[in-house]
Write an enzyme that holds these catalytic residues in place. Structure first.
Site, PDB file in Angstrom:
ATOM      1  N   PRO A 255      -4.440 -10.866  17.537  1.00 25.53           N
ATOM      2  CA  PRO A 255      -5.408 -10.896  18.627  1.00 25.53           C
ATOM      3  C   PRO A 255      -6.853 -10.719  18.149  1.00 25.53           C
ATOM      4  O   PRO A 255      -7.790 -11.031  18.867  1.00 25.53           O
ATOM      5  CB  PRO A 255      -4.985  -9.725  19.512  1.00 25.53           C
ATOM      6  CG  PRO A 255      -4.235  -8.806  18.607  1.00 25.53           C
ATOM      7  CD  PRO A 255      -3.655  -9.631  17.503  1.00 25.53           C
TER       8      PRO A 255
ATOM      9  N   HIS B 290       0.816  -1.217   0.000  1.00 19.52           N
ATOM     10  CA  HIS B 290       0.000   0.000   0.000  1.00 19.52           C
ATOM     11  C   HIS B 290       0.852   1.271   0.000  1.00 19.52           C
ATOM     12  O   HIS B 290       0.359   2.353   0.298  1.00 19.52           O
ATOM     13  CB  HIS B 290      -0.985  -0.023   1.167  1.00 19.52           C
ATOM     14  CG  HIS B 290      -1.980  -1.151   1.041  1.00 19.52           C
ATOM     15  ND1 HIS B 290      -2.672  -1.687   2.104  1.00 19.52           N
ATOM     16  CD2 HIS B 290      -2.379  -1.870  -0.032  1.00 19.52           C
ATOM     17  CE1 HIS B 290      -3.460  -2.672   1.689  1.00 19.52           C
ATOM     18  NE2 HIS B 290      -3.293  -2.805   0.401  1.00 19.52           N
TER      19      HIS B 290
ATOM     20  N   THR C  28       1.386  -9.196  18.564  1.00 19.35           N
ATOM     21  CA  THR C  28       2.696  -9.561  18.002  1.00 19.35           C
ATOM     22  C   THR C  28       3.824  -9.060  18.905  1.00 19.35           C
ATOM     23  O   THR C  28       4.859  -9.697  19.015  1.00 19.35           O
ATOM     24  CB  THR C  28       2.874  -8.960  16.593  1.00 19.35           C
ATOM     25  OG1 THR C  28       2.778  -7.533  16.670  1.00 19.35           O
ATOM     26  CG2 THR C  28       1.802  -9.470  15.645  1.00 19.35           C
TER      27      THR C  28
END
Ligand SMILES: [Zn+2]
Length: 268
Positions: A237, A125, A254
């Protein structure tokens, strides 16, 4: 299965994999204080992506509601100025130096993987701190802090934002034309596609980090890796669409799990 056993499983896969490729998403940046754009409470909850997330929308908004562009810039400058790599980013940088990570493919535009020391980063991106010439396509990278401070000072100086003011403040290419931020806006083509799919096709393990898997075509990379025979380790999560293909799934941040993985790799 307890968290510790899942971490051991992930470590085991990484040790036995010749080529590990990372695929990261907004969740990783969120852990560094950058709100996800798409989630509730995210940037696009406060600002309209139709007005600010496309080229034509930006032009239109600049003419009709320049104050909305100002608020958007003011809100995001502070966020990116204070964002630093989190322990997850830092662990990935060390893992590359140890030879465990070949490439990071990211959907994030915040440059945090590079700041953490990863040298091969494919940015699907784009990158907020890189500019692309509107005329000749030439690219350049700006130092993050000075670039953001330049925009902040320009906002303070300029009374009413309009197209001329914006064009005047954009960095100039050597060819004389203004350079735009090299980020992918809605409706634009993603970057580094062939390279990213080649990485997915040729890796023996993919670490899928903090990505919800909803933004295509990037979201197809873990499936591509799986089809090519790679093991998939997911650390996220939030909700994910990779439950069906992940060999190990760790529903944690992470920044909590990657340092634990690194510690075990260093102990080997
Ligand atoms: Zn140019």
């Amino acid at each position: 299965m307890p968290l510790i056993e899942k971490i051991e499983q992930a470590v085991d896969i990484l040790r036995r994999s010749a080529v590990v490729v990372v695929f990261s998403g907004a969740g990783m940046s969120a852990e560094s204080g950058i709100p996800t754009f798409r989630d509730p409470g995210g940037i696009w909850d406060q600002f309209d992506p139709e007005e600010l997330g496309t080229g034509s929308g930006l032009l239109h908004t600049l003419t009709r509601h320049p104050d909305r562009i100002r608020s958007f810039l003011e809100a995001t400058i502070d966020i990116f100025l204070s964002a630093k790599p989190n322990p997850g980013h830092v662990a990935l940088g060390v893992m590359e130096r140890m030879g465990y990570v070949r490439t990071v493919i990211t959907q994030n535009v915040d440059n945090l993987h590079q700041e953490a020391g990863n040298s091969r980063v494919l940015e699907m991106h784009g990158n907020l701190f890189r500019q692309r010439c509107l005329a000749c396509g030439k690219k350049q990278v700006s130092e993050k802090t000075s670039y953001l401070l330049h925009i902040r000072r320009a906002l303070e100086r300029i009374g009413r934002l309009d197209l001329n003011a914006v064009l005047r403040e954009l960095p100039q290419c050597r060819c004389g034309s203004p350079m735009r931020p090299d980020v992918v806006m809605f409706g634009e083509q993603v970057q580094d596609m062939p390279e990213s799919f080649l990485e997915a096709d040729s890796c023996s393990a993919m670490l899928v980090l903090g990505t919800s898997g909803v933004v295509y075509p990037a979201a197809a990379l873990p499936q591509k890796a799986k089809q090519a025979g790679a093991k998939v380790i997911e650390i996220n999560p939030g909700d994910s669409v990779y439950s069906g293909i992940a060999d190990v799934q760790i529903p944690e941040k992470t920044g909590r799990v990657l340092p634990e993985i690194l510690k075990r790799l260093q102990d080997a």
